[in-house]
Design an enzyme around this catalytic site. Structure first.
Site, PDB file in Angstrom:
ATOM      1  N   SER A 244     -52.738  46.941  -8.281  1.00 19.62           N
ATOM      2  CA  SER A 244     -52.721  47.951  -7.585  1.00 19.62           C
ATOM      3  C   SER A 244     -51.259  48.614  -7.416  1.00 19.62           C
ATOM      4  O   SER A 244     -51.104  49.612  -7.161  1.00 19.62           O
ATOM      5  CB  SER A 244     -53.099  47.749  -5.959  1.00 19.62           C
ATOM      6  OG  SER A 244     -52.389  46.462  -5.506  1.00 19.62           O
TER       7      SER A 244
ATOM      8  N   HIS B 190     -48.307  48.556   0.147  1.00 14.86           N
ATOM      9  CA  HIS B 190     -48.180  49.058  -1.037  1.00 14.86           C
ATOM     10  C   HIS B 190     -47.133  50.218  -1.124  1.00 14.86           C
ATOM     11  O   HIS B 190     -46.859  50.818   0.108  1.00 14.86           O
ATOM     12  CB  HIS B 190     -49.465  49.737  -1.455  1.00 14.86           C
ATOM     13  CG  HIS B 190     -50.518  48.703  -1.937  1.00 14.86           C
ATOM     14  ND1 HIS B 190     -51.292  47.873  -1.064  1.00 14.86           N
ATOM     15  CD2 HIS B 190     -50.655  47.945  -3.383  1.00 14.86           C
ATOM     16  CE1 HIS B 190     -52.168  47.155  -1.581  1.00 14.86           C
ATOM     17  NE2 HIS B 190     -51.734  46.968  -3.003  1.00 14.86           N
TER      18      HIS B 190
END
Length: 269
Positions: free
Chosen positions: A44, A251
């Protein structure tokens, strides 16, 4: 998480129209024997989760037009660009689903991998719950996996990359610290848990770096690239924890991709 064998593609000359539902997995330039193509592998952190603007051809992978591989390809015009990184990818997923575009014409490979193998998503999910015990126990279990199982998995993957793309420069990018300790956050995790998470990132990066260097790859340390921009800093490049959306939590944001990871890759090439 399901891995896609059909990757969005980006022409380095026209990124805005590069990834369409009908686009092929790899865009090849004129025939050449030079190893000048670029393949972006990984999880990711490479697919761009957290940066938004996701391509619609495979929603599960959450590949973003703002991810550092797409930005690097736009700026450097490689002869071909394949973007196979996918949300949740472990080393075994990269082996099974992402290595297809690698060849003797591949001149550059970038990759982030190891966090999903080490169950960091589970660690984060437990750490947002009240109490420290479950969080710290999950971190200890992740550290144990990183010591015992991850080195062998990385070795097999790195060997496969070298076998398929023997002329490529391989850049293995690490993970940033999640938190700036004693920062601006007044709620959420306590500094004990934040410090333990950062220490787990250090441990993971050290194992990844050793494996990369052993295979002759370049390790690029994201901790230095994100220094001063962790969660709880005055200008964070990482999404804070959101119990309602743990996929996006922890993230890099779009600035984290463009100002953190992109210069990191550019400086390593």
């Amino acid at each position: 998480m399901r891995q896609s064998r059909i990757a969005p593609c980006a022409s380095s000359l026209l990124l805005a129209a590069a990834c369409t539902l009908a686009g092929p997995a790899t865009v090849e330039a004129a025939p050449s024997t030079a190893a000048t193509g670029y393949v972006a592998l990984g999880d990711s952190y490479s697919s761009g989760v957290g940066a938004g603007s996701y391509f619609t051809s495979d929603a599960d992978c959450r590949r973003s037009s703002r991810a550092y591989p797409v930005l690097w390809a736009a700026a450097h015009a490689p002869s071909s660009f394949s973007f196979t990184a996918c949300n949740g990818a472990r080393t075994t997923d990269v082996m099974a689903d992402q290595l297809g575009p690698l060849s003797r014409r591949t001149g550059l490979v970038s990759i982030t991998v190891g966090g999903s193998d080490s169950s960091f998503a589970k660690v984060m999910a437990l750490c947002v719950l009240p109490g420290q015990t479950a969080c710290l126990s999950a971190i200890a279990a992740a550290d144990s996996f990183v010591d015992g199982s991850l080195p062998g998995r990385l070795d097999r993957l790195y060997s496969a990359i070298t076998s398929r793309a023997p002329a490529a420069r391989v850049v293995v990018l690490g993970y940033p610290h999640f938190y700036q300790l004693h920062g601006t956050c007044s709620i959420g995790l306590r500094d004990t848990e934040r410090s333990a998470l950062n220490a787990a990132v250090d441990h993971l990066n050290s194992v990844i770096a050793r494996g990369a260097i052993h295979h002759g790859f370049t390790f690029a340390d994201a901790r230095s690239a994100f220094a001063g921009h962790e969660i709880c800093s005055s200008s964070p490049w990482l999404r804070s924890v959101d119990p309602l959306d743990l996929v996006e939590s922890y993230h890099p944001t779009a600035p984290g991709q463009s100002l953190g990871y992109l210069p990191l890759l550019s400086g390593a090439v």
